[in-house]
Design a protein around this motif. Structure first.
Motif, PDB file in Angstrom:
ATOM      1  N   VAL A   1     -16.083   6.057   2.651  1.00  0.00           N
ATOM      2  CA  VAL A   1     -15.092   5.262   1.922  1.00  0.00           C
ATOM      3  C   VAL A   1     -15.283   3.773   2.189  1.00  0.00           C
ATOM      4  O   VAL A   1     -15.171   2.939   1.291  1.00  0.00           O
ATOM      5  CB  VAL A   1     -13.667   5.700   2.304  1.00  0.00           C
ATOM      6  CG1 VAL A   1     -12.633   4.786   1.684  1.00  0.00           C
ATOM      7  CG2 VAL A   1     -13.429   7.137   1.909  1.00  0.00           C
ATOM      8  N   ASP A   2     -15.567   3.452   3.440  1.00  0.00           N
ATOM      9  CA  ASP A   2     -15.682   2.043   3.834  1.00  0.00           C
ATOM     10  C   ASP A   2     -16.646   1.938   5.004  1.00  0.00           C
ATOM     11  O   ASP A   2     -16.404   2.552   6.040  1.00  0.00           O
ATOM     12  CB  ASP A   2     -14.305   1.500   4.217  1.00  0.00           C
ATOM     13  CG  ASP A   2     -14.293   0.005   4.519  1.00  0.00           C
ATOM     14  OD1 ASP A   2     -13.197  -0.576   4.634  1.00  0.00           O
ATOM     15  OD2 ASP A   2     -15.380  -0.602   4.651  1.00  0.00           O
TER      16      ASP A   2
ATOM     17  N   GLY B   1      -8.593  -5.675  19.726  1.00  0.00           N
ATOM     18  CA  GLY B   1      -8.109  -4.479  19.055  1.00  0.00           C
ATOM     19  C   GLY B   1      -9.249  -3.689  18.437  1.00  0.00           C
ATOM     20  O   GLY B   1     -10.360  -4.204  18.296  1.00  0.00           O
ATOM     21  N   PRO B   2      -8.992  -2.447  18.081  1.00  0.00           N
ATOM     22  CA  PRO B   2     -10.041  -1.638  17.446  1.00  0.00           C
ATOM     23  C   PRO B   2     -10.484  -2.253  16.125  1.00  0.00           C
ATOM     24  O   PRO B   2      -9.662  -2.731  15.342  1.00  0.00           O
ATOM     25  CB  PRO B   2      -9.350  -0.291  17.214  1.00  0.00           C
ATOM     26  CG  PRO B   2      -8.205  -0.261  18.181  1.00  0.00           C
ATOM     27  CD  PRO B   2      -7.758  -1.675  18.295  1.00  0.00           C
TER      28      PRO B   2
ATOM     29  N   GLY C   1      -5.716  10.173   4.535  1.00  0.00           N
ATOM     30  CA  GLY C   1      -6.185   8.799   4.504  1.00  0.00           C
ATOM     31  C   GLY C   1      -5.359   7.899   3.615  1.00  0.00           C
ATOM     32  O   GLY C   1      -5.804   6.826   3.215  1.00  0.00           O
TER      33      GLY C   1
ATOM     34  N   GLN D   1     -15.467   4.695   7.676  1.00  0.00           N
ATOM     35  CA  GLN D   1     -14.416   5.640   7.326  1.00  0.00           C
ATOM     36  C   GLN D   1     -14.976   6.653   6.345  1.00  0.00           C
ATOM     37  O   GLN D   1     -15.595   6.292   5.340  1.00  0.00           O
ATOM     38  CB  GLN D   1     -13.231   4.899   6.700  1.00  0.00           C
ATOM     39  CG  GLN D   1     -12.072   5.777   6.276  1.00  0.00           C
ATOM     40  CD  GLN D   1     -10.919   4.963   5.736  1.00  0.00           C
ATOM     41  OE1 GLN D   1     -10.828   3.756   5.968  1.00  0.00           O
ATOM     42  NE2 GLN D   1     -10.025   5.602   5.020  1.00  0.00           N
TER      43      GLN D   1
ATOM     44  N   TYR E   1     -14.107   3.563  15.216  1.00  0.00           N
ATOM     45  CA  TYR E   1     -13.741   2.192  15.577  1.00  0.00           C
ATOM     46  C   TYR E   1     -14.561   1.735  16.785  1.00  0.00           C
ATOM     47  O   TYR E   1     -14.925   2.537  17.649  1.00  0.00           O
ATOM     48  CB  TYR E   1     -12.266   2.106  15.972  1.00  0.00           C
ATOM     49  CG  TYR E   1     -11.273   2.271  14.843  1.00  0.00           C
ATOM     50  CD1 TYR E   1     -10.756   3.532  14.528  1.00  0.00           C
ATOM     51  CD2 TYR E   1     -10.828   1.178  14.121  1.00  0.00           C
ATOM     52  CE1 TYR E   1      -9.826   3.686  13.511  1.00  0.00           C
ATOM     53  CE2 TYR E   1      -9.894   1.316  13.103  1.00  0.00           C
ATOM     54  CZ  TYR E   1      -9.409   2.576  12.804  1.00  0.00           C
ATOM     55  OH  TYR E   1      -8.481   2.711  11.801  1.00  0.00           O
TER      56      TYR E   1
ATOM     57  N   LEU F   1     -14.050   4.588  19.478  1.00  0.00           N
ATOM     58  CA  LEU F   1     -12.929   5.483  19.225  1.00  0.00           C
ATOM     59  C   LEU F   1     -13.125   6.207  17.905  1.00  0.00           C
ATOM     60  O   LEU F   1     -13.518   5.605  16.905  1.00  0.00           O
ATOM     61  CB  LEU F   1     -11.622   4.686  19.148  1.00  0.00           C
ATOM     62  CG  LEU F   1     -11.152   4.009  20.425  1.00  0.00           C
ATOM     63  CD1 LEU F   1     -10.062   3.001  20.105  1.00  0.00           C
ATOM     64  CD2 LEU F   1     -10.649   5.026  21.428  1.00  0.00           C
TER      65      LEU F   1
ATOM     66  N   GLN G   1     -14.037  -0.832  19.957  1.00  0.00           N
ATOM     67  CA  GLN G   1     -13.039  -1.627  20.674  1.00  0.00           C
ATOM     68  C   GLN G   1     -13.719  -2.356  21.821  1.00  0.00           C
ATOM     69  O   GLN G   1     -14.021  -1.760  22.856  1.00  0.00           O
ATOM     70  CB  GLN G   1     -11.890  -0.749  21.179  1.00  0.00           C
ATOM     71  CG  GLN G   1     -10.759  -1.556  21.797  1.00  0.00           C
ATOM     72  CD  GLN G   1      -9.604  -0.702  22.290  1.00  0.00           C
ATOM     73  OE1 GLN G   1      -9.736   0.504  22.482  1.00  0.00           O
ATOM     74  NE2 GLN G   1      -8.449  -1.319  22.469  1.00  0.00           N
TER      75      GLN G   1
ATOM     76  N   SER H   1     -18.090  -1.375   5.456  1.00  0.00           N
ATOM     77  CA  SER H   1     -18.367  -2.794   5.286  1.00  0.00           C
ATOM     78  C   SER H   1     -18.608  -3.526   6.607  1.00  0.00           C
ATOM     79  O   SER H   1     -19.261  -4.566   6.625  1.00  0.00           O
ATOM     80  CB  SER H   1     -17.222  -3.464   4.522  1.00  0.00           C
ATOM     81  OG  SER H   1     -15.989  -3.269   5.187  1.00  0.00           O
TER      82      SER H   1
END
Lengths: 115, 115
Positions: free
Chosen positions: A55-56, A42-43, A98, A48, A35, A91, A37, A58
């Motif tokens: 997985v992601d 927010g994060p 998951g 992922q 992440y 982070l 931040q 994007s």
């Protein structure tokens, strides 16, 4: 049980330089998250992994950011070249599998300042 | 698409007074909701989570939250705060739409406990 480890804790670089962050998740956790931040926000998920597969990604700025998790355990996030707007806390988090209901466990973060 | 709104960026409260931190969400499918806390220079840690079982969820450190589907809210409460509760609190939402966990975090609420 050891938590999520991250290093370094702090990093100051000049713009256009490169930087790398390292994360070691909780043992046995298949899913790893990176992440960003930014101060006052927010994060935001960058990438992922499920084991060593993505997985992601994007929201990962792929022209300058890259990440890998070669053996499905620890992971490295790289920025090359860095921009001023990359100043943030990065982070790393992990979870067992998951699934949508799971708790994520966070490391202490790496605070990056780009001058 | 899922989203989370935390209406208050900062909440000052006197020690031993009650506090409520507000969170509203939007999602087109069944949701799972989380509250995470971030102490200074640390990563996030889970306070509590709603998993579609009981609408009133109790967490660590005396915090609780109530899921309200009609108002799409998941407000966090504590009847009596301590100095040690000074931290930033993040509401987050996850859902079943993608088959894997994709968490969206709110912008955070800074709780400042005044002695």
């Amino acid at each position: 049980e050891a938590g999520v480890a991250q290093s370094p804790r702090y990093k100051i670089i000049e713009k256009r330089q490169s930087v790398a962050f390292w994360c070691n998740p909780i043992s046995g956790h298949a899913t790893l998250y990176w992440y960003q931040q930014i101060l006052g926000q927010g994060p935001k998920l960058l990438i992922q992994f499920q084991n060593n597969g993505v997985v992601d990604d994007s929201q990962l700025p792929k022209d300058r950011f890259s990440a890998e998790r070669l053996k499905g355990v620890d992971s490295t996030l790289k920025i090359q070249p860095a921009k001023l707007e990359d100043s943030a806390v990065y982070l790393c988090a992990s979870s067992f599998w998951g699934s949508p209901k799971e708790t994520q466990y966070f490391g202490p973060g790496t605070r990056l300042l780009v001058l | 698409a899922q989203s989370v709104t935390q209406l208050d960026s900062q909440v000052p409260v006197f020690e031993e007074a009650p506090v409520e931190l507000r969170c509203n969400y939007s999602s087109s499918v069944s949701v799972y909701l989380f509250w995470y806390v971030q102490y200074p220079n640390q990563g996030l840690q889970l306070l509590l989570k709603y998993l579609s079982v009981s609408t009133l969820v109790k967490g660590i450190n005396g915090f609780e939250a109530e899921f309200n589907k009609s108002q799409t809210s998941f407000h966090l409460r504590k009847p009596s705060v301590h100095i040690s509760d000074t931290a930033e609190y993040f509401c987050a939402v996850s859902d079943d739409s993608g088959g894997y966990q994709k968490v969206t975090f709110g912008t955070g609420t800074k709780l400042q406990v005044i002695p």
